[in-house]
Design a protein around this motif. Structure first.
Motif, short mmCIF file in Angstrom:
data_model
loop_
_atom_site.label_atom_id
_atom_site.label_comp_id
_atom_site.label_asym_id
_atom_site.label_seq_id
_atom_site.Cartn_x
_atom_site.Cartn_y
_atom_site.Cartn_z
N ILE A 129 74.11 92.07 53.83
CA ILE A 129 75.56 91.68 53.57
C ILE A 129 75.26 90.36 52.54
N SER B 126 75.48 91.41 49.08
CA SER B 126 76.45 91.68 48.74
C SER B 126 77.05 91.61 48.21
N GLU B 127 78.14 90.49 49.24
CA GLU B 127 79.02 89.37 49.65
C GLU B 127 79.05 88.02 49.15
N TYR B 128 78.14 87.30 49.48
CA TYR B 128 77.69 86.69 49.32
C TYR B 128 76.51 85.21 47.95
#
Length: 113
Positions: A63, A66-68
């Protein structure tokens, strides 16, 4: 009261819990993936740890990647990311009074109990 923020699926967290159990001291377990700390609670934990929010983030989590990863995020945004995705919180965290430590390696826990 000593508190451990614990993830039963994590071997380091289980080792940390074992250290507390063997200490003979009273403590409480917070399974933080189910009982997610609020942004305010996480801010207090970070202050007790004496670190920046980015230093409490597990950067190998999918996560995060992929996101930050690679984004410019404020401390508040990092804390919000951890509250929204508690898997990002490094573990285990042990708090004793106004002191806290990340149990990596788990032997670090012995310094505050």
């Amino acid at each position: 009261m000593i508190t451990i923020y614990h993830n039963p699926r994590c071997s380091k967290s289980r080792q940390g819990l074992s250290i507390l159990e063997n200490s003979g001291k009273e403590f409480q377990v917070v399974k933080y993936l189910n009982d997610v700390p609020t942004a305010e609670e996480l801010t207090q934990i970070i202050k007790k740890l004496g670190i920046a929010p980015i230093d409490l983030i597990r950067k190998n989590e999918a996560i995060w990647k992929s996101e930050y990863k690679g984004k410019e995020l404020s401390d508040d945004a990092l804390i919000k990311a951890m509250v929204t995705n508690p898997k990002l919180i490094e573990r285990p965290i042990v708090i004793n009074g106004d002191k806290a430590i990340v149990g990596r390696p788990p032997e670090n826990i012995k310094t505050i109990i």
